[in-house]
Design an enzyme around this catalytic site. Structure first.
Site, PDB file in Angstrom:
ATOM      1  N   GLU A 136      38.324   0.846 -13.812  1.00 62.28           N
ATOM      2  CA  GLU A 136      38.355   2.103 -13.068  1.00 62.28           C
ATOM      3  C   GLU A 136      39.777   2.648 -13.028  1.00 62.28           C
ATOM      4  O   GLU A 136      39.993   3.867 -13.141  1.00 62.28           O
ATOM      5  CB  GLU A 136      37.828   1.891 -11.645  1.00 62.28           C
ATOM      6  CG  GLU A 136      37.669   3.171 -10.821  1.00 62.28           C
ATOM      7  CD  GLU A 136      38.884   3.563 -10.004  1.00 62.28           C
ATOM      8  OE1 GLU A 136      38.845   4.630  -9.361  1.00 62.28           O
ATOM      9  OE2 GLU A 136      39.898   2.817 -10.015  1.00 62.28           O
ATOM     10  N   GLU A 137      40.738   1.743 -12.872  1.00 60.10           N
ATOM     11  CA  GLU A 137      42.128   2.163 -12.739  1.00 60.10           C
ATOM     12  C   GLU A 137      42.688   2.766 -14.022  1.00 60.10           C
ATOM     13  O   GLU A 137      43.763   3.369 -14.016  1.00 60.10           O
ATOM     14  CB  GLU A 137      42.997   0.973 -12.292  1.00 60.10           C
ATOM     15  CG  GLU A 137      42.636   0.396 -10.927  1.00 60.10           C
ATOM     16  CD  GLU A 137      42.959   1.332  -9.773  1.00 60.10           C
ATOM     17  OE1 GLU A 137      43.425   2.464 -10.019  1.00 60.10           O
ATOM     18  OE2 GLU A 137      42.748   0.934  -8.611  1.00 60.10           O
ATOM     19  N   HIS A 157      34.499  -0.418  -7.775  1.00 61.20           N
ATOM     20  CA  HIS A 157      35.254  -0.986  -8.894  1.00 61.20           C
ATOM     21  C   HIS A 157      35.923  -2.281  -8.443  1.00 61.20           C
ATOM     22  O   HIS A 157      36.407  -2.396  -7.322  1.00 61.20           O
ATOM     23  CB  HIS A 157      36.250   0.020  -9.477  1.00 61.20           C
ATOM     24  CG  HIS A 157      37.502   0.267  -8.702  1.00 61.20           C
ATOM     25  ND1 HIS A 157      38.636  -0.503  -8.841  1.00 61.20           N
ATOM     26  CD2 HIS A 157      37.815   1.235  -7.802  1.00 61.20           C
ATOM     27  CE1 HIS A 157      39.603  -0.016  -8.070  1.00 61.20           C
ATOM     28  NE2 HIS A 157      39.124   1.034  -7.424  1.00 61.20           N
ATOM     29  N   ASP A 179      35.116   2.833  -2.302  1.00 69.58           N
ATOM     30  CA  ASP A 179      36.426   2.608  -2.895  1.00 69.58           C
ATOM     31  C   ASP A 179      37.482   2.779  -1.814  1.00 69.58           C
ATOM     32  O   ASP A 179      37.661   3.875  -1.278  1.00 69.58           O
ATOM     33  CB  ASP A 179      36.639   3.621  -4.027  1.00 69.58           C
ATOM     34  CG  ASP A 179      37.848   3.312  -4.898  1.00 69.58           C
ATOM     35  OD1 ASP A 179      38.608   2.402  -4.550  1.00 69.58           O
ATOM     36  OD2 ASP A 179      38.007   3.983  -5.929  1.00 69.58           O
ATOM     37  N   HIS A 192      48.396   0.727  -4.685  1.00 73.48           N
ATOM     38  CA  HIS A 192      48.840   0.406  -6.047  1.00 73.48           C
ATOM     39  C   HIS A 192      50.151  -0.382  -6.055  1.00 73.48           C
ATOM     40  O   HIS A 192      50.959  -0.220  -6.976  1.00 73.48           O
ATOM     41  CB  HIS A 192      48.973   1.672  -6.879  1.00 73.48           C
ATOM     42  CG  HIS A 192      47.655   2.190  -7.368  1.00 73.48           C
ATOM     43  ND1 HIS A 192      47.547   3.198  -8.297  1.00 73.48           N
ATOM     44  CD2 HIS A 192      46.380   1.845  -7.066  1.00 73.48           C
ATOM     45  CE1 HIS A 192      46.269   3.449  -8.542  1.00 73.48           C
ATOM     46  NE2 HIS A 192      45.536   2.633  -7.800  1.00 73.48           N
ATOM     47  N   ASP A 234      42.319  -1.841  -2.500  1.00 70.26           N
ATOM     48  CA  ASP A 234      41.911  -1.049  -3.669  1.00 70.26           C
ATOM     49  C   ASP A 234      41.663  -1.959  -4.866  1.00 70.26           C
ATOM     50  O   ASP A 234      42.558  -2.205  -5.653  1.00 70.26           O
ATOM     51  CB  ASP A 234      43.014  -0.039  -3.996  1.00 70.26           C
ATOM     52  CG  ASP A 234      42.639   0.904  -5.117  1.00 70.26           C
ATOM     53  OD1 ASP A 234      41.446   0.991  -5.457  1.00 70.26           O
ATOM     54  OD2 ASP A 234      43.554   1.562  -5.652  1.00 70.26           O
TER      55      ASP A 234
END
Length: 438
Positions: free
Chosen positions: A171-172, A125, A200, A286, A137
């Site tokens: 994706e998130e 992603h 990922d 994140h 990420d």
């Protein structure tokens, strides 16, 4: 990686000595590509992968600090990857979908050739969360499969299976892009996908080495690779079913992949096994600090090479050598920023008479600003043939084959690729240089 959906419990697939069948038809006791007599995967340049990460960071910085779905940074990321693949000879397509009130994009890239009824697919992603640039990420997985795709092109690789690469959107927000792709594939097309590999978060700063335990053939391919490096692996559980492989598995496609950890804390046993500290695998998960500083180079390098190994092994193909006699130097040569010229040398022997009027000069230079560079071919007698003179502006890299009329030169001797950076702030290196005599 999206960790917001419920965990799926899976059985642990041990099968350490399982014979590799189905996708490869080779024995687990040997390196699969070698056992099959297939071409060996190339070493994936860590510098090149990190340059892609730098470019993604720059995109985020210029677009509000992130590359999230529906934001300008995501579309710029898609355009960046697509341009590189188009230039490398891929057939690319953008698939659009709508979620959370905004248009999303999947990028699909097909490498020409291979059996269209036997597709091997790799994906990552490309979106970040809105709170940061998303370099681990999931810039890490996206950059690794991009550089592997470019390596396929550079090698002229001819796989038995058809190769397809994908960069997923949203994706998130719940695997939206990959779900859309799988759900909109006709069942006949889904059945042609014989394996999907997902990458990922493969450069976590306090890394572990985790392998998906879904399809046993794919799992063993990765385990065998890391065993060859003397790196122990564990079964991936933290993100189990929470990344873009999940829709493929639900549709009956064999899946596998790699992961280096997110917000879970590394145990003392894992510290003993892999080093690092008893803290989160990725303390910037994140968060705004998921920048280019949030990458472990060793993990990114190992995993990028593992990506290529799996692609070459599971697609079981060959590399077609260029016609004629080829003389090549693949040693990296650093190019000083605004400094003296450097050279890469190939020694030509066994060629009768003069060089041809159509001497093929293959140049592979990784650099962040090609407009700074002067590139010359220097013949054994010192004659200079200019190949590139500060053209291309802000574009990066020079991966190109030039044709030179060198018919006045004696063929045998030391030929040099000479490169000089004539301005400040940008860096790079000569990745490879070759001469092909017809």
């Amino acid at each position: 990686m999206n960790l917001s959906v419920p965990r799926r419990v899976t059985a642990v697939a041990a099968l350490a000595a399982l014979a590799l069948g189905g996708l490869t038809g080779t024995s687990a006791t040997a390196r699969p590509a070698e056992a099959a007599g297939a071409a060996a995967a190339p070493d994936i340049s860590l510098t090149a992968v990190k340059q892609h990460l730098t470019d993604l960071q720059s995109i985020a910085t210029a677009n509000g600090g992130n590359r999230a779905h529906g934001r300008a940074g995501y579309k710029a990321s898609i355009d960046f990857v697509k341009a590189k693949l188009d230039a490398a000879g891929y057939t690319t397509s953008l698939q659009t979908f709508t979620t959370s009130g905004a248009t999303g994009y999947n990028l699909i890239a097909d490498w020409p050739g291979g059996d269209p009824n036997q597709v091997l697919m790799a994906g990552s992603h490309l979106d970040s969360v809105s709170s940061g640039p998303g370099i681990n990420d999931n810039g890490s997985g996206s950059a690794a499969i991009l550089e592997t795709a470019l390596a396929v092109s550079r090698a002229g690789y001819q796989p038995s299976k058809h190769l397809r690469f994908a960069w997923w959107g949203a994706e998130e927000l719940g695997l939206v892009g990959s779900k859309y792709y799988v759900n909109n594939l006709p069942s006949t097309e889904r059945s042609k996908i014989k394996g999907y590999l997902n990458f990922d978060m493969i450069g976590s700063p306090n890394p572990g080495y985790f392998v998906y335990d879904d399809d046993p053939t794919i799992e063993q391919t990765f385990k065998s690779y890391f065993a060859g490096l003397g790196v122990p692996t564990e079964i991936e559980t933290e993100g189990d079913g929470r990344s873009d492989h999940a829709p493929f598995k639900s549709a009956g496609v064999p899946v596998g992949g790699l992961f280096t950890g997110a917000s879970r804390v590394k145990t003392s046993a894992q510290v003993s096994k892999w080093g690092g500290t008893a803290t989160a695998f990725d303390r910037c998960y994140h968060s705004s600090c998921d920048t280019t500083s949030n990458i472990n180079d060793t993990a990114l390098d190992r995993n990028s090479d593992a990506v290529a190994h799996a692609i070459w092994t599971l697609s079981a193909g060959s590399t077609t050598p260029p016609p004629g006699k080829v003389f090549e130097n693949t040693a990296d040569v650093s190019i000083p920023d605004n400094g003296a010229a450097v050279t890469s040398t190939v020694n030509v022997t066994g060629v009768t008479g003069n060089a041809p009027g159509n001497l093929s000069v293959g140049v592979d230079i990784v650099h962040t600003y090609r407009g700074d560079l002067i590139v010359d071919l220097v013949a054994p007698d010192g004659s200079v043939y200019n190949l590139h003179n500060r053209a291309g502006g802000s574009a990066d890299n020079i991966v190109q084959t030039f044709t030179v009329n060198a018919s006045s030169e004696v063929a045998n001797g030391a030929w040099k690729l000479r490169v000089q950076d004539k301005a400040s702030y940008d860096t790079g290196y000569i990745n490879g240089f070759k001469l092909t005599f017809p």
